[in-house]
Scaffold this active site. Sequence first.
Site, PDB file in Angstrom:
ATOM      1  N   TRP A 148     -16.857  29.501 -38.592  1.00 29.50           N
ATOM      2  CA  TRP A 148     -16.890  28.744 -39.852  1.00 29.50           C
ATOM      3  C   TRP A 148     -18.281  28.917 -40.461  1.00 29.50           C
ATOM      4  O   TRP A 148     -19.286  28.798 -39.773  1.00 29.50           O
ATOM      5  CB  TRP A 148     -16.613  27.244 -39.647  1.00 29.50           C
ATOM      6  CG  TRP A 148     -16.865  26.498 -40.922  1.00 29.50           C
ATOM      7  CD1 TRP A 148     -16.055  26.467 -42.019  1.00 29.50           C
ATOM      8  CD2 TRP A 148     -18.033  25.729 -41.261  1.00 29.50           C
ATOM      9  NE1 TRP A 148     -16.653  25.728 -43.029  1.00 29.50           N
ATOM     10  CE2 TRP A 148     -17.865  25.260 -42.581  1.00 29.50           C
ATOM     11  CE3 TRP A 148     -19.210  25.399 -40.577  1.00 29.50           C
ATOM     12  CZ2 TRP A 148     -18.813  24.473 -43.236  1.00 29.50           C
ATOM     13  CZ3 TRP A 148     -20.159  24.613 -41.225  1.00 29.50           C
ATOM     14  CH2 TRP A 148     -19.955  24.162 -42.543  1.00 29.50           C
ATOM     15  N   GLU A 153     -12.018  29.468 -39.603  1.00 28.28           N
ATOM     16  CA  GLU A 153     -11.770  28.138 -40.184  1.00 28.28           C
ATOM     17  C   GLU A 153     -12.070  28.173 -41.675  1.00 28.28           C
ATOM     18  O   GLU A 153     -13.164  28.558 -42.087  1.00 28.28           O
ATOM     19  CB  GLU A 153     -12.669  27.097 -39.492  1.00 28.28           C
ATOM     20  CG  GLU A 153     -12.527  25.689 -40.070  1.00 28.28           C
ATOM     21  CD  GLU A 153     -13.454  24.669 -39.401  1.00 28.28           C
ATOM     22  OE1 GLU A 153     -14.437  25.077 -38.742  1.00 28.28           O
ATOM     23  OE2 GLU A 153     -13.188  23.463 -39.545  1.00 28.28           O
ATOM     24  N   LYS A 159     -12.149  26.344 -45.688  1.00 26.68           N
ATOM     25  CA  LYS A 159     -12.580  25.061 -46.245  1.00 26.68           C
ATOM     26  C   LYS A 159     -12.521  25.089 -47.762  1.00 26.68           C
ATOM     27  O   LYS A 159     -12.805  26.109 -48.376  1.00 26.68           O
ATOM     28  CB  LYS A 159     -14.015  24.783 -45.778  1.00 26.68           C
ATOM     29  CG  LYS A 159     -14.564  23.432 -46.178  1.00 26.68           C
ATOM     30  CD  LYS A 159     -15.805  23.089 -45.373  1.00 26.68           C
ATOM     31  CE  LYS A 159     -16.415  21.798 -45.844  1.00 26.68           C
ATOM     32  NZ  LYS A 159     -17.511  21.335 -44.983  1.00 26.68           N
ATOM     33  N   ASP A 186      -8.708  22.704 -40.355  1.00 26.15           N
ATOM     34  CA  ASP A 186      -9.394  21.421 -40.175  1.00 26.15           C
ATOM     35  C   ASP A 186      -8.762  20.499 -41.217  1.00 26.15           C
ATOM     36  O   ASP A 186      -8.758  20.826 -42.415  1.00 26.15           O
ATOM     37  CB  ASP A 186     -10.893  21.624 -40.430  1.00 26.15           C
ATOM     38  CG  ASP A 186     -11.706  20.347 -40.314  1.00 26.15           C
ATOM     39  OD1 ASP A 186     -11.299  19.339 -40.901  1.00 26.15           O
ATOM     40  OD2 ASP A 186     -12.773  20.371 -39.681  1.00 26.15           O
ATOM     41  N   HIS A 212     -10.285  19.756 -44.633  1.00 22.73           N
ATOM     42  CA  HIS A 212     -10.678  20.885 -45.473  1.00 22.73           C
ATOM     43  C   HIS A 212      -9.685  21.241 -46.569  1.00 22.73           C
ATOM     44  O   HIS A 212      -9.624  22.375 -47.019  1.00 22.73           O
ATOM     45  CB  HIS A 212     -10.933  22.115 -44.608  1.00 22.73           C
ATOM     46  CG  HIS A 212     -12.180  21.988 -43.793  1.00 22.73           C
ATOM     47  ND1 HIS A 212     -12.736  23.027 -43.100  1.00 22.73           N
ATOM     48  CD2 HIS A 212     -12.995  20.932 -43.574  1.00 22.73           C
ATOM     49  CE1 HIS A 212     -13.815  22.614 -42.476  1.00 22.73           C
ATOM     50  NE2 HIS A 212     -13.993  21.345 -42.743  1.00 22.73           N
ATOM     51  N   HIS A 260      -8.770  21.661 -36.101  1.00 19.96           N
ATOM     52  CA  HIS A 260      -9.853  20.700 -36.004  1.00 19.96           C
ATOM     53  C   HIS A 260      -9.273  19.390 -36.490  1.00 19.96           C
ATOM     54  O   HIS A 260      -8.832  19.303 -37.644  1.00 19.96           O
ATOM     55  CB  HIS A 260     -11.051  21.093 -36.880  1.00 19.96           C
ATOM     56  CG  HIS A 260     -12.039  21.958 -36.173  1.00 19.96           C
ATOM     57  ND1 HIS A 260     -13.213  22.378 -36.750  1.00 19.96           N
ATOM     58  CD2 HIS A 260     -12.031  22.454 -34.917  1.00 19.96           C
ATOM     59  CE1 HIS A 260     -13.885  23.110 -35.879  1.00 19.96           C
ATOM     60  NE2 HIS A 260     -13.197  23.178 -34.762  1.00 19.96           N
ATOM     61  N   ASP A 303     -14.185  15.366 -47.086  1.00 20.71           N
ATOM     62  CA  ASP A 303     -14.284  15.807 -45.697  1.00 20.71           C
ATOM     63  C   ASP A 303     -15.381  15.006 -44.990  1.00 20.71           C
ATOM     64  O   ASP A 303     -16.391  15.542 -44.559  1.00 20.71           O
ATOM     65  CB  ASP A 303     -14.611  17.312 -45.695  1.00 20.71           C
ATOM     66  CG  ASP A 303     -14.690  17.889 -44.293  1.00 20.71           C
ATOM     67  OD1 ASP A 303     -14.009  17.368 -43.402  1.00 20.71           O
ATOM     68  OD2 ASP A 303     -15.440  18.869 -44.115  1.00 20.71           O
ATOM     69  N   ASP A 319     -15.447  13.363 -42.199  1.00 19.16           N
ATOM     70  CA  ASP A 319     -15.524  13.427 -40.738  1.00 19.16           C
ATOM     71  C   ASP A 319     -15.690  12.064 -40.071  1.00 19.16           C
ATOM     72  O   ASP A 319     -16.507  11.887 -39.172  1.00 19.16           O
ATOM     73  CB  ASP A 319     -16.620  14.409 -40.292  1.00 19.16           C
ATOM     74  CG  ASP A 319     -16.209  15.857 -40.509  1.00 19.16           C
ATOM     75  OD1 ASP A 319     -15.187  16.258 -39.950  1.00 19.16           O
ATOM     76  OD2 ASP A 319     -16.897  16.579 -41.268  1.00 19.16           O
ATOM     77  N   ASP A 349     -13.060  17.166 -34.365  1.00 21.83           N
ATOM     78  CA  ASP A 349     -14.236  17.539 -35.162  1.00 21.83           C
ATOM     79  C   ASP A 349     -14.584  16.408 -36.122  1.00 21.83           C
ATOM     80  O   ASP A 349     -14.064  16.350 -37.232  1.00 21.83           O
ATOM     81  CB  ASP A 349     -13.962  18.837 -35.948  1.00 21.83           C
ATOM     82  CG  ASP A 349     -15.171  19.252 -36.778  1.00 21.83           C
ATOM     83  OD1 ASP A 349     -16.283  18.740 -36.526  1.00 21.83           O
ATOM     84  OD2 ASP A 349     -15.012  20.092 -37.691  1.00 21.83           O
TER      85      ASP A 349
HETATM   86  C1  RNT Z   1     -17.399  21.875 -41.308  1.00 19.14           C
HETATM   87  C2  RNT Z   1     -16.432  22.360 -40.317  1.00 19.14           C
HETATM   88  C3  RNT Z   1     -16.985  22.768 -38.991  1.00 19.14           C
HETATM   89  C4  RNT Z   1     -18.038  21.823 -38.464  1.00 19.14           C
HETATM   90  C5  RNT Z   1     -18.392  22.030 -37.012  1.00 19.14           C
HETATM   91  C6  RNT Z   1     -19.659  21.343 -36.656  1.00 19.14           C
HETATM   92  O1  RNT Z   1     -16.829  21.322 -42.417  1.00 19.14           O
HETATM   93  O2  RNT Z   1     -15.425  21.401 -40.131  1.00 19.14           O
HETATM   94  O3  RNT Z   1     -15.957  22.932 -38.100  1.00 19.14           O
HETATM   95  O4  RNT Z   1     -17.641  20.495 -38.622  1.00 19.14           O
HETATM   96  O5  RNT Z   1     -18.392  23.359 -36.729  1.00 19.14           O
HETATM   97 ZN    ZN Z   2     -14.034  21.766 -38.598  1.00 15.89          ZN
END
Ligand code: RNT
Ligand code: ZN
Length: 416
Positions: free
Chosen positions: A181, A222, A224, A256, A259, A283, A291, A293, A323
Site C-alpha cells: 500500500w 491494497e 484506496k 480495506d 477505503h 483489512h 477512513d 480507523d 487495521d
Molecule cells: C492506509 C492503509 C494501510 C495502513 C497500514 C498501516 O490507509 O489502510 O493499510 O493503515 O498499512
Molecule cells: Zn489498510
Amino acid sequence: MNRYEEAKAMYAKIGVDTDAAINKLKSIPLSLHCWQGDDVKGFDTEGPLTGGIQTTGNYIGAARTPEELMADIDKVISLCPGKLKLNLHACYAIFEDGEFADRDKLEPKHFKRWVDFAKEREMGIDFNPTFFSHPKVKYGLTLSSPDEETRKFWIEHGKACIRISQYFAEETGVPCVMNIWTGDGFKDIPADRMAPRMRYKESIEAILSEPFDRNKVKPCVESKVFGIGVESYTTGSAEFGLTFAATHEGCLPLMDNGHYHPTELVSDKIPALLCFYPEIALHITRGVRWDSDHAVLFDDETKEMAKEIVRCDAIDRVYMALDFFDASINRISAWTVGVRSWQKAMLSALCTPNEELKKLQDENRLTELMVRQEAMKTMPFGDIWNEYCKQCGVTDDNAWFDDVMKYEDEVLSKRV
Ligand code: RNT
Ligand code: ZN
C-alpha cells in the site's frame, strides 16, 4: 442445564451446531496489526506519520520500544480468544547495538526478534513494506514518483520486504501475506492521472520480479479512494488495485473497508471478488465518516463481512487482518475490542443456518427469508460467545477491562 446448553438447544432447532461453530472458529487465523500499540510510529524514523493516514489523540501509554510493544501485544493476546497471526510493518525493524539500515537495505536479521516472538507464541507473520513516514517520500510519491531515483529506492524496499516475507514463512511454517500500500496521490486536481499509475504498475512488477516461492509469500495490492492531503487522486485506486491483481499471477487484491465511499459495502464486494480470485485479503477497520480507523466493533457491516466469508465457504480463501489505530483511548482496549469484535462476527456467522436461508432465497420465499433473518438477531448468541471465550481460556466481555486498567496503572502510566 446451563446457559450454553440451553442456547445450544435453541440453535440446534434452527439447524445450527454451535459446538462445531466454536471448534471451527478456534482454527481461523486473524492477523493482529502491531501498529495499534504505538500509533503507527515504528522504530526506524523519528518523523511524523505521513502518507495520508493519521492518528488522533494522546492517551497515555503508547509503546516506545520493541520490548514495550511486545509486552502490549502479549497483554492483548491474553485477553483475546482464537488464533492470531502477527502483522508487522517494515518500520518495526529492530536494530541492535546502534546499527541502522535504511528501508532499501533491510534484511531478515532486523526482524529476528519478531520471529522469535512469533515462534514462541506459535503465530505466523504477515508483512507490509512501509512506503510512508520517510524522507525518501518525494512530494508525496514513492513507487509512482516521476523521479527515477525515488522509485528505485522504494522498489528496492519492496524487494527487501519480499525476502523478509519469505524468511518469515520459512521460519514460522505459515505463508506470509505481504501487502503493498502506498499513500501516493495528489491533494488537488492532477494534470496527468495515467502516468503515475503506469509507473506504479511497473514499480510493483519490478518488486514482484524478486524471486520468491508463491506458496510462502502472498503479495497483495491494497487500494484506496483518498487520504488526508491526498483528496483528489490516489495512484492506487480501486480499479488499479483490482486489475493489477487480476492480471498478475499470484497477486491478491486487498480490500480495506475504510477505503471506499461511505455508502459502498465491502461485504458486497467480497462475494464479487470470490467469483474470480482464488484468494483475497482484507483489512478490517471502522471508518467513521472517512477512513478514520476506529477500533472494529460488533456492528452490522462487520457482521455482514464475516457472514459473506462464511457463507461463501471462503474461510480458507480470505486472509483476514485488522487495521485500525486509535490513540485517544487505552490502546490495549482498542486492540482487544477490535479482535474480539471480529471473532464475535465470525462466530455469529458460523452460528447462522446459511444453507437453509439460501434455500429460501432460491425458492423465492422472500417473506420468510426476512422473518427468519430478523429472528436470528435475538437468538442467545451471547451465551455461545461466552462459552467460546471460556473454552479459549479468556474472560467474558465484562471482565477483561479491569485487567487492562491494572496494566495501565502498573505499566502504561509509567511510560512518560
Ligand atoms: C492506509 C492503509 C494501510 C495502513 C497500514 C498501516 O490507509 O489502510 O493499510 O493503515 O498499512
Ligand atoms: Zn489498510
